[in-house]
Write an enzyme that holds these catalytic residues in place. Structure first.
Site, PDB file in Angstrom:
ATOM      1  N   LYS A 206       1.082  -1.194  -0.046  1.00  9.67           N
ATOM      2  CA  LYS A 206       0.176  -0.075  -0.160  1.00  9.67           C
ATOM      3  C   LYS A 206       0.624   1.500  -0.024  1.00  9.67           C
ATOM      4  O   LYS A 206       1.352   1.739   1.432  1.00  9.67           O
ATOM      5  CB  LYS A 206      -1.061   0.485   1.714  1.00  9.67           C
ATOM      6  CG  LYS A 206      -2.383   1.140   1.246  1.00  9.67           C
ATOM      7  CD  LYS A 206      -2.041   1.981   2.826  1.00  9.67           C
ATOM      8  CE  LYS A 206      -1.699   2.895   2.919  1.00  9.67           C
ATOM      9  NZ  LYS A 206      -1.388   3.821   1.711  1.00  9.67           N
ATOM     10  N   GLU A 281      10.644   1.883  10.010  1.00 13.14           N
ATOM     11  CA  GLU A 281      11.685   3.147   9.867  1.00 13.14           C
ATOM     12  C   GLU A 281      10.702   4.229  10.173  1.00 13.14           C
ATOM     13  O   GLU A 281       9.698   3.972   9.374  1.00 13.14           O
ATOM     14  CB  GLU A 281      12.089   2.578   8.123  1.00 13.14           C
ATOM     15  CG  GLU A 281      12.548   1.619   7.893  1.00 13.14           C
ATOM     16  CD  GLU A 281      13.703   1.523   8.886  1.00 13.14           C
ATOM     17  OE1 GLU A 281      14.872   2.050   9.223  1.00 13.14           O
ATOM     18  OE2 GLU A 281      14.663  -0.146   8.556  1.00 13.14           O
ATOM     19  N   CYS A 315      14.661  11.473   5.245  1.00 11.46           N
ATOM     20  CA  CYS A 315      14.134  10.896   6.751  1.00 11.46           C
ATOM     21  C   CYS A 315      15.304  10.998   7.256  1.00 11.46           C
ATOM     22  O   CYS A 315      15.436  11.943   8.466  1.00 11.46           O
ATOM     23  CB  CYS A 315      13.865   9.250   7.013  1.00 11.46           C
ATOM     24  SG  CYS A 315      14.157   8.673   5.610  1.00 11.46           S
ATOM     25  N   GLU A 417      11.235  16.426  14.351  1.00 10.11           N
ATOM     26  CA  GLU A 417      11.366  16.509  12.905  1.00 10.11           C
ATOM     27  C   GLU A 417      10.396  17.321  12.499  1.00 10.11           C
ATOM     28  O   GLU A 417       9.091  17.730  12.047  1.00 10.11           O
ATOM     29  CB  GLU A 417      11.222  15.445  12.544  1.00 10.11           C
ATOM     30  CG  GLU A 417      11.372  14.703  11.374  1.00 10.11           C
ATOM     31  CD  GLU A 417      10.989  13.062  10.953  1.00 10.11           C
ATOM     32  OE1 GLU A 417      10.044  12.781  10.729  1.00 10.11           O
ATOM     33  OE2 GLU A 417      11.329  12.915   9.548  1.00 10.11           O
TER      34      GLU A 417
HETATM   35  P1  NAD Z   1       3.228   8.890   7.502  1.00  3.42           P
HETATM   36  O1  NAD Z   1       3.305   7.872   8.831  1.00  3.42           O
HETATM   37  O2  NAD Z   1       1.757  10.459   7.527  1.00  3.42           O
HETATM   38  O3  NAD Z   1       2.549   7.351   6.261  1.00  3.42           O
HETATM   39  C1  NAD Z   1       3.413   6.873   6.085  1.00  3.42           C
HETATM   40  C2  NAD Z   1       2.625   5.246   5.435  1.00  3.42           C
HETATM   41  O4  NAD Z   1       1.153   4.682   6.199  1.00  3.42           O
HETATM   42  C3  NAD Z   1       1.791   5.891   4.289  1.00  3.42           C
HETATM   43  O5  NAD Z   1       1.100   5.118   3.316  1.00  3.42           O
HETATM   44  C4  NAD Z   1      -0.565   6.313   5.142  1.00  3.42           C
HETATM   45  O6  NAD Z   1      -1.463   5.768   3.896  1.00  3.42           O
HETATM   46  C5  NAD Z   1       0.635   5.043   6.090  1.00  3.42           C
HETATM   47  N1  NAD Z   1      -0.775   5.516   7.211  1.00  3.42           N
HETATM   48  C6  NAD Z   1      -1.150   6.820   7.727  1.00  3.42           C
HETATM   49  N2  NAD Z   1      -1.741   5.784   9.028  1.00  3.42           N
HETATM   50  C7  NAD Z   1      -1.993   4.645   9.269  1.00  3.42           C
HETATM   51  C8  NAD Z   1      -2.115   3.973  10.041  1.00  3.42           C
HETATM   52  N3  NAD Z   1      -2.709   4.313  10.912  1.00  3.42           N
HETATM   53  N4  NAD Z   1      -2.058   2.645  10.050  1.00  3.42           N
HETATM   54  C9  NAD Z   1      -1.078   1.952   9.198  1.00  3.42           C
HETATM   55  N5  NAD Z   1      -0.773   2.914   8.033  1.00  3.42           N
HETATM   56  C10 NAD Z   1      -1.252   4.122   8.103  1.00  3.42           C
HETATM   57  O7  NAD Z   1       4.721   9.501   7.163  1.00  3.42           O
HETATM   58  P2  NAD Z   1       4.399   9.941   5.484  1.00  3.42           P
HETATM   59  O8  NAD Z   1       4.148  11.446   6.002  1.00  3.42           O
HETATM   60  O9  NAD Z   1       4.624   9.249   4.112  1.00  3.42           O
HETATM   61  O10 NAD Z   1       6.132   9.957   5.516  1.00  3.42           O
HETATM   62  C11 NAD Z   1       7.062  11.532   6.351  1.00  3.42           C
HETATM   63  C12 NAD Z   1       7.936  10.677   7.695  1.00  3.42           C
HETATM   64  O11 NAD Z   1       8.733   9.354   6.997  1.00  3.42           O
HETATM   65  C13 NAD Z   1       8.656  11.135   7.920  1.00  3.42           C
HETATM   66  O12 NAD Z   1       8.418  11.332   9.254  1.00  3.42           O
HETATM   67  C14 NAD Z   1       9.559  10.254   7.941  1.00  3.42           C
HETATM   68  O13 NAD Z   1      11.206  10.642   8.532  1.00  3.42           O
HETATM   69  C15 NAD Z   1       9.765   8.776   7.654  1.00  3.42           C
HETATM   70  N6  NAD Z   1      11.199   8.380   6.996  1.00  3.42           N
HETATM   71  C16 NAD Z   1      11.221   7.650   7.337  1.00  3.42           C
HETATM   72  C17 NAD Z   1      12.175   6.676   6.564  1.00  3.42           C
HETATM   73  C18 NAD Z   1      13.094   5.756   6.737  1.00  3.42           C
HETATM   74  O14 NAD Z   1      13.876   5.079   6.726  1.00  3.42           O
HETATM   75  N7  NAD Z   1      13.580   5.650   8.561  1.00  3.42           N
HETATM   76  C19 NAD Z   1      12.486   7.050   5.232  1.00  3.42           C
HETATM   77  C20 NAD Z   1      11.454   8.012   4.571  1.00  3.42           C
HETATM   78  C21 NAD Z   1      10.989   8.237   4.913  1.00  3.42           C
END
Ligand code: NAD
Length: 529
Positions: A206, A281, A315, A417
């Site tokens: 997803k 992650e 990230c 962040e």
């Molecule tokens: P997010 O947590 O809003 O969403 C990530 C994913 O989770 C999306 O596909 C979203 O639809 C899904 N999601 C949202 N609510 C959910 C729930 N209740 N249950 C299951 N899935 C759910 O994050 P984002 O805004 O898409 O990405 C930004 C964040 O990702 C930042 O904090 C960034 O640091 C982090 N990030 C981390 C890494 C890493 O490898 N450490 C890499 C890239 C991004």
């Protein structure tokens, strides 16, 4: 203040679903906007909901990139059933054969690289060079990990009893749910998908609501490469519905999640409830440390790339720069001068250095933090800080590259962040103090030091509690054959990439073969020497 903090924590996408009354194609006869489908059991299908959501270009919101299924729990159930049906056949396919298909996938991605990058810039915003890099990372990951099809090494070891053989082999974990963010819309899905497949698992993936097209493109390439029906299933939709449905589905043995620390916590607790494997992650608040003996110009280049590449939406972004007081003024001045030269614009324009941020919520969140930096924290806004709204910027989500100086380590802009083009320059008196500041956040993803002194470089390397560390380079720029991930609130102990990712997507099976022909009791029977 507590309320402001709460409001800034979560960046949830809010796009209006459109009901299309059964036939998706009929809904948009004249619009010219393509409607996409889920991929379940080898077939392209609409969502059970009959609803769609729009994927919008963040550089120009008048441009609808595509319409995607607003899926439901039922769609997840269908996808999991398809993954279940395909599992035994796929896991019994010899790993070198699985890998051959993945090599074909790599070839397809190479052939399509520039078109895939253009699609990604349109849906995500980052400049074409960077989206090319994102696709390249998926290619690198595919080739590197497919090579594991002929390794997937286990080990043999002596047994403690005579005429007994002992070994360890990897077995697939089963059905995997992959949940991914929008900032690396092809690289991150590939980091999960390819190792899952080479290990013999079947998956439901997803993508983030803001960037479903790049994952669609990846899955389409999987289909073209000949990955059998049901092995890879794609379901698009909102995290709160389909993401959550994945985390609670009893047949998904593993959830591999990349996203914010806040969402990661929800994912982890849903997995804990049903004893599912969960690899997370999450967020970062990464630091560059610039010592007084550093090549300052090189450090400035690294800071600009780390802080403003991908508009700071990595990230691993360099959102803190701790600078020794002896070079603090010189560094800050040069950093601001360099930030002033960056051209903000549509990522599809080759003259652009920095594209838009992802959506209106990101704009609000980032501007909120800029306000906090100026008023609540009391730091000096040395450059930027404004949303750009005129002329070419009128229909997009553009923010100036922003530099705060005179930041102290306890300020919120130095702790939380922001995930935008904002960096905080913090003065320090010594390497020890820089390390203390560097480690003084809840995250532990990436850190770097600029110094000419090898002893200091090794000391920092040793003392920083992060998953990634760079010397004389920025905090960004990971390569796929090294493990990727972070400590503390960034992760839960797993690593992606490298061979270490195999430990996420396979489980060890210890095997004992007793060929003595008699009962031998380990730890109990004496062995005559
Ligand atoms: P997010 O947590 O809003 O969403 C990530 C994913 O989770 C999306 O596909 C979203 O639809 C899904 N999601 C949202 N609510 C959910 C729930 N209740 N249950 C299951 N899935 C759910 O994050 P984002 O805004 O898409 O990405 C930004 C964040 O990702 C930042 O904090 C960034 O640091 C982090 N990030 C981390 C890494 C890493 O490898 N450490 C890499 C890239 C991004």
């Amino acid at each position: 203040m507590a309320q402001a903090k709460k409001a800034l924590v979560k960046s949830k996408k809010q796009r209006t679903p459109r009901t299309v009354g059964g036939s998706v194609k009929k809904s948009t006869p004249h619009s010219g906007v393509r409607t996409y489908q889920n991929y379940i059991g080898g077939k392209w299908v609409d969502s059970n909901s009959g609803e769609i959501f729009e994927n919008i270009n963040p550089a120009d919101t008048r441009d609808v990139v595509g319409r995607f299924p607003l899926s439901t729990r039922q769609d997840i159930n269908d996808a999991v059933n398809a993954a279940q049906e395909a599992f035994n056949r796929w896991r019994r396919t010899p790993a070198p054969r699985r890998a051959e298909i993945l090599f074909r996938l790599g070839e397809i991605l190479i052939r399509q690289k520039s078109a895939l990058a253009a699609d990604m810039t349109r849906e995500m915003g980052k400049v074409l060079k960077e989206t090319g890099g994102d696709v390249q990372e998926a290619i690198d990951c595919t080739y590197y990990t497919a090579g594991e099809g002929r390794r997937l090494h286990g080990f043999t070891t002596p047994a403690e009893m005579p005429d007994k053989f002992a070994m360890c082999v990897r077995q697939p974990v089963g059905l995997c749910g992959l949940i991914t963010p929008w900032n690396f819309p092809m690289a991150i899905p590939s980091w999960k998908l390819i190792p899952a497949l080479v290990c013999g698992n079947t998956v439901v993936i997803k993508p983030a609501e803001d960037t479903p097209l790049s994952t669609y493109n990846l899955v389409k390439a999987c289909e073209e490469a000949g990955i059998p029906p049901g092995v890879v299933n794609l379901v698009t939709g909102y995290g709160e519905t389909v993401g959550a449905a994945m985390t609670t589905h009893p047949a998904l043995r593993l959830i591999s999640f990349t996203g914010s620390t806040e969402t990661g916590r929800l994912v982890a607790s849903a997995c804990a409830d049903r004893n599912a494997i969960c690899s997370l992650e999450m967020g970062g608040k990464n630091v560059i440390m610039v010592m007084e003996d550093a090549d300052v110009d090189l450090a400035v280049e690294g800071a600009v790339w780390g802080a403003f590449g991908t508009s700071g939406q990595r990230c691993t972004a360099s959102s803190r720069i701790v600078v020794h007081k002896k070079v603090y003024k010189q560094f800050s001045k040069k950093l601001v001068e360099r930030a002033q030269t960056l051209r903000v614009g549509n990522g599809a324009d080759p003259r652009t250095d920095m594209g838009p941020v992802i959506n209106s919520e990101a704009i609000e969140k980032i501007r909120g933090y800029i306000d906090i930096g100026r008023h609540e924290d009391g730091a000096t806004l040395a450059h930027g800080g404004r949303r750009l709204t005129k002329g070419e910027y009128a229909n997009g989500f553009f923010i100036e590259p922003t530099v705060f100086t005179d930041v102290t380590p306890d300020m919120r802009i130095a702790q939380e962040e922001i995930f935008g083009p904002v960096t905080a320059v913090i003065p320090a008196n010594s390497l020890d103090e820089a390390i203390e500041i560097g480690n003084g956040v809840r995250y532990g993803l990436s850190a770097s030091i600029y110094t000419q002194d090898v002893n200091r470089a090794f000391e920092a390397m040793n003392e920083m509690y992060t998953g990634i560390f760079y010397v004389n380079a920025s905090t960004i720029g990971a390569e796929v054959h090294l493990p990727f991930g972070g400590t503390k609130a960034t992760g839960n102990g797993h690593r992606e990439a490298g061979t270490q990712v195999l430990d996420v997507f396979s489980e060890w099976k210890s095997i004992y073969v007793d060929y003595s022909g008699k009962l031998q009791r380990a730890q109990i029977d004496d062995v005559k020497i």
